[in-house]
Enzyme design. Structure first.
Site, short mmCIF file in Angstrom:
data_model
loop_
_atom_site.label_atom_id
_atom_site.label_comp_id
_atom_site.label_asym_id
_atom_site.label_seq_id
_atom_site.Cartn_x
_atom_site.Cartn_y
_atom_site.Cartn_z
N HIS A 137 5.39 0.52 6.70
CA HIS A 137 6.37 -0.39 6.10
C HIS A 137 6.44 -1.75 6.80
O HIS A 137 7.52 -2.23 7.15
CB HIS A 137 7.76 0.26 6.04
CG HIS A 137 7.78 1.49 5.20
ND1 HIS A 137 7.61 1.46 3.84
CD2 HIS A 137 7.90 2.80 5.54
CE1 HIS A 137 7.65 2.70 3.36
NE2 HIS A 137 7.82 3.54 4.38
N SER A 151 11.05 6.74 1.47
CA SER A 151 9.61 6.45 1.57
C SER A 151 8.81 7.41 0.69
O SER A 151 8.95 7.36 -0.53
CB SER A 151 9.16 6.48 3.03
OG SER A 151 7.85 5.97 3.17
N LEU A 152 8.00 8.32 1.26
CA LEU A 152 7.25 9.24 0.40
C LEU A 152 8.20 10.10 -0.44
O LEU A 152 7.84 10.58 -1.52
CB LEU A 152 6.31 10.12 1.22
CG LEU A 152 6.85 11.40 1.86
CD1 LEU A 152 6.73 12.59 0.92
CD2 LEU A 152 6.12 11.70 3.14
N GLN A 179 6.63 -1.13 -1.73
CA GLN A 179 7.22 -0.22 -0.74
C GLN A 179 6.35 -0.07 0.50
O GLN A 179 6.85 0.12 1.61
CB GLN A 179 7.44 1.14 -1.42
CG GLN A 179 8.29 2.11 -0.63
CD GLN A 179 7.82 3.54 -0.82
OE1 GLN A 179 6.69 3.87 -0.47
NE2 GLN A 179 8.67 4.37 -1.38
#
Length: 308
Positions: A201, A93-94, A250
């Protein structure tokens, strides 16, 4: 053959990176640049807290990136360890932003600014208290996909993270997650409500997608040193335009971490080096494949033990 991996949200803790901050001027400089770029005292929040401030998504995302990037630069500049020998860079993710910045696709200030925007956008996409996330333990991805399909008229939840065999995270509105949890309990499938303030998400993040699409379009990406593995495709990213497009996607789509790790292993990777706070990804990789070598780098001592 090794890959360098970077953690995502949930790995933060007050005081993370302090050992490096106290010892290395380059880390102090990065902390100072981060504060100036964000016009906020992020470094103070990281080093001193309070935890509630650090846990706000708009702070957590740039904070974890800052620590991961700082450790990466210490490894490179102070120890002379060449991590560009890695077959791939990847992040959860990040953490994908930590990967792409460390690999030279986007400069430090642009990355930390976009993560502040991303954190704010994701936090504010859904009114506080309306959405959440639930971790499901011990079920396969196929089990959960089938269960969601069979119950789509009863509730709506979406797979946010396919983390490892037996660890899947779902996002949705609170009332839908409550129905999901009740059903999972009936089926004797363990599940835990996660202490997050928004349903990341999933399609509830559509407002954040629009913001990130506009903001990412303003950024100039460069040619990086190493191939990246995308959270969306679990495969290599081949150019800057594709990278921007996948970073936008994403926001609302599942993080395919299990598939990403399997794909890297299938392409010859037998060692993973996690750079950043915590050891979450190291644990997930070991659950996916017990044979590979895994190390997490949180301290100077751990840097000295890197073998590549």
């Amino acid at each position: 053959m090794f890959s360098v991996i970077f953690p995502g949200q949930g790995s933060q803790s007050v005081g993370m990176g302090k050992e490096f901050y106290d010892k290395y001027d380059l880390v102090k400089t990065l902390f100072k640049e981060a504060d100036e770029a964000l016009e906020t005292a992020l470094s103070k929040i990281i080093l001193e807290g309070p935890k509630e401030e650090l846990d706000l998504t708009a702070n957590t995302q740039p904070a974890i990136f800052l620590i991961s990037y700082s450790i990466f630069q210490v490894i490179k500049q102070e120890f002379g360890t060449d991590l560009t020998k890695a077959k791939f860079f990847a992040g959860h993710s990040l953490g994908e932003y930590s990967a792409l910045s460390s690999a030279g696709y986007l400069d430090f200030k642009d990355t930390i600014k976009i993560l502040k925007i991303r954190g704010n956008a994701m936090q504010n996409s859904v009114p506080k208290g309306e959405g959440g996330m639930t971790a499901v333990l011990g079920a396969t991805i196929e089990d959960i996909e089938n269960l969601l399909k069979e119950n789509e008229d009863n509730f709506k939840a979406e797979i946010a993270n396919d983390n490892s065999d037996g660890q899947i995270v779902l996002s949705g509105k609170i009332q839908d997650l409550y129905k999901l949890s009740s059903l999972l309990k009936e089926k004797k499938i363990k599940n835990i409500k996660l202490p997050v303030s928004a349903p990341f998400h999933c399609s509830l993040m559509s407002k954040a997608t629009e913001i990130m699409k506009e903001e990412l379009s303003k950024l100039k990406f460069k040619k990086g040193t190493n191939p990246l593995i995308s959270n969306i495709t679990a495969d290599e990213i081949f150019n800057a335009d594709e990278l921007k497009d996948l970073l936008v996607k994403q926001i609302e789509n599942r993080v395919r971490w299990r598939e990403s790790v399997i794909n890297m292993i299938n392409k010859g990777v037998n060692q993973f080096i996690e750079i950043g706070p915590g050891k979450v990804l190291s644990g997930l990789v070991k659950r996916i494949n017990k044979e590979v070598e895994v190390s997490s780098i949180n301290s100077e001592e751990e840097i000295k033990n890197i073998k590549i």
